[in-house]
Motif scaffolding. Structure first.
Motif, PDB file in Angstrom:
ATOM      1  N   THR A  92      30.871  43.009   0.508  1.00 23.61           N
ATOM      2  CA  THR A  92      30.460  43.314  -0.856  1.00 23.61           C
ATOM      3  C   THR A  92      30.637  44.812  -1.032  1.00 23.61           C
ATOM      4  O   THR A  92      30.145  45.606  -0.226  1.00 23.61           O
ATOM      5  N   HIS A  93      31.374  45.181  -2.088  1.00 19.31           N
ATOM      6  CA  HIS A  93      31.698  46.589  -2.345  1.00 19.31           C
ATOM      7  C   HIS A  93      31.586  46.819  -3.849  1.00 19.31           C
ATOM      8  O   HIS A  93      32.218  46.120  -4.629  1.00 19.31           O
ATOM      9  N   ASN A  94      30.742  47.759  -4.247  1.00 22.98           N
ATOM     10  CA  ASN A  94      30.505  48.035  -5.672  1.00 22.98           C
ATOM     11  C   ASN A  94      30.108  46.777  -6.442  1.00 22.98           C
ATOM     12  O   ASN A  94      30.566  46.538  -7.568  1.00 22.98           O
ATOM     13  N   GLY A  95      29.292  45.912  -5.828  1.00 23.60           N
ATOM     14  CA  GLY A  95      28.813  44.710  -6.490  1.00 23.60           C
ATOM     15  C   GLY A  95      29.787  43.550  -6.527  1.00 23.60           C
ATOM     16  O   GLY A  95      29.480  42.495  -7.070  1.00 23.60           O
ATOM     17  N   VAL A  96      30.979  43.711  -5.959  1.00 26.72           N
ATOM     18  CA  VAL A  96      31.993  42.654  -5.946  1.00 26.72           C
ATOM     19  C   VAL A  96      32.060  42.068  -4.536  1.00 26.72           C
ATOM     20  O   VAL A  96      32.242  42.797  -3.560  1.00 26.72           O
ATOM     21  N   SER A  97      31.920  40.744  -4.432  1.00 29.43           N
ATOM     22  CA  SER A  97      32.024  40.103  -3.123  1.00 29.43           C
ATOM     23  C   SER A  97      33.469  39.676  -2.881  1.00 29.43           C
ATOM     24  O   SER A  97      34.175  39.295  -3.809  1.00 29.43           O
ATOM     25  N   ALA A  98      33.885  39.785  -1.641  1.00 28.58           N
ATOM     26  CA  ALA A  98      35.245  39.383  -1.265  1.00 28.58           C
ATOM     27  C   ALA A  98      35.191  38.689   0.083  1.00 28.58           C
ATOM     28  O   ALA A  98      34.466  39.112   0.987  1.00 28.58           O
ATOM     29  N   ASP A 121      34.471  37.222  -5.753  1.00 31.49           N
ATOM     30  CA  ASP A 121      33.413  36.672  -6.607  1.00 31.49           C
ATOM     31  C   ASP A 121      33.628  35.188  -6.886  1.00 31.49           C
ATOM     32  O   ASP A 121      33.493  34.718  -8.017  1.00 31.49           O
ATOM     33  N   GLY A 122      34.025  34.439  -5.852  1.00 35.75           N
ATOM     34  CA  GLY A 122      34.202  33.000  -5.967  1.00 35.75           C
ATOM     35  C   GLY A 122      35.524  32.552  -6.545  1.00 35.75           C
ATOM     36  O   GLY A 122      35.767  31.356  -6.675  1.00 35.75           O
ATOM     37  N   VAL A 123      36.411  33.476  -6.900  1.00 32.22           N
ATOM     38  CA  VAL A 123      37.705  33.130  -7.495  1.00 32.22           C
ATOM     39  C   VAL A 123      38.816  33.428  -6.495  1.00 32.22           C
ATOM     40  O   VAL A 123      38.941  34.550  -6.002  1.00 32.22           O
ATOM     41  N   THR A 124      39.634  32.412  -6.199  1.00 36.85           N
ATOM     42  CA  THR A 124      40.760  32.596  -5.288  1.00 36.85           C
ATOM     43  C   THR A 124      41.838  33.410  -5.983  1.00 36.85           C
ATOM     44  O   THR A 124      42.256  33.089  -7.094  1.00 36.85           O
ATOM     45  N   MET A 125      42.265  34.468  -5.327  1.00 35.28           N
ATOM     46  CA  MET A 125      43.278  35.355  -5.894  1.00 35.28           C
ATOM     47  C   MET A 125      44.661  34.866  -5.455  1.00 35.28           C
ATOM     48  O   MET A 125      45.030  34.997  -4.287  1.00 35.28           O
TER      49      MET A 125
END
Length: 164
Positions: A92-98, A121-125
């Motif tokens: 988690t970096h700057n509120g964004v989970s990866a 954030d739960g979305v597959t890139m």
């Protein structure tokens, strides 16, 4: 005098006990080196790399970041190395989970990793996976695992402690 002869005998036996280069088994360079890889003798910053990459196996929590500027936001991060050559970076970096899943291989003091998937954030890139390797140097400082980018920006280091 007896101790001098004993020391000389130990040195001679030690030299003769190790296989010559022609007898040493070759490690295929195309295959990922994992826990069962041959021991290494590489040295990083004056410290010997552990005898086997198997010492990387398990889960590690980030406890310190060195060499980053004051603008660098703190990262909550866990790395997991598995025997089958998978590395999972949960952060988690700057509120964004990866959640980054990678294939890795170890060659002496270098970890080479290739991204297989990235979920933010739960979305597959889509398109995050690829054939490009990212490399890192690794070493131990006591019980702590130190990883730094290689070859670029070797002044930054991430320090981890084992949790599993």
């Amino acid at each position: 005098m007896r101790y001098v002869w004993l020391a000389a005998l130990v040195i001679v036996i030690g030299c003769n006990a190790s296989p010559s280069e022609s007898e040493a088994p070759e490690t295929p360079q195309s295959e990922p080196l994992r826990g069962e890889a041959a021991p290494t003798e590489a040295v990083v910053s004056g410290e010997a790399v552990p005898a086997s990459p198997s010492e990387l196996l398990g889960t590690w929590d980030l406890v310190e970041q060195r060499g980053y500027g004051p603008e660098h936001a703190a990262v909550d991060q866990t790395l997991t190395f598995t025997e089958d050559g998978q590395m999972v970076n949960d952060q988690t970096h700057n509120g964004v989970s990866a959640l980054i899943t990678m294939r890795y291989r170890v060659e002496e003091d270098v970890i080479a990793a290739t991204v297989e998937s990235l979920v933010m954030d739960g979305v597959t890139m889509d398109g995050a996976a690829g054939d490009e390797e990212t490399t890192f140097r690794w070493r131990f400082e006591g019980e702590r695992l130190v990883i730094q980018p290689f070859p670029a920006d070797a002044s930054t280091q991430d320090v981890y402690v084992r949790v599993e």
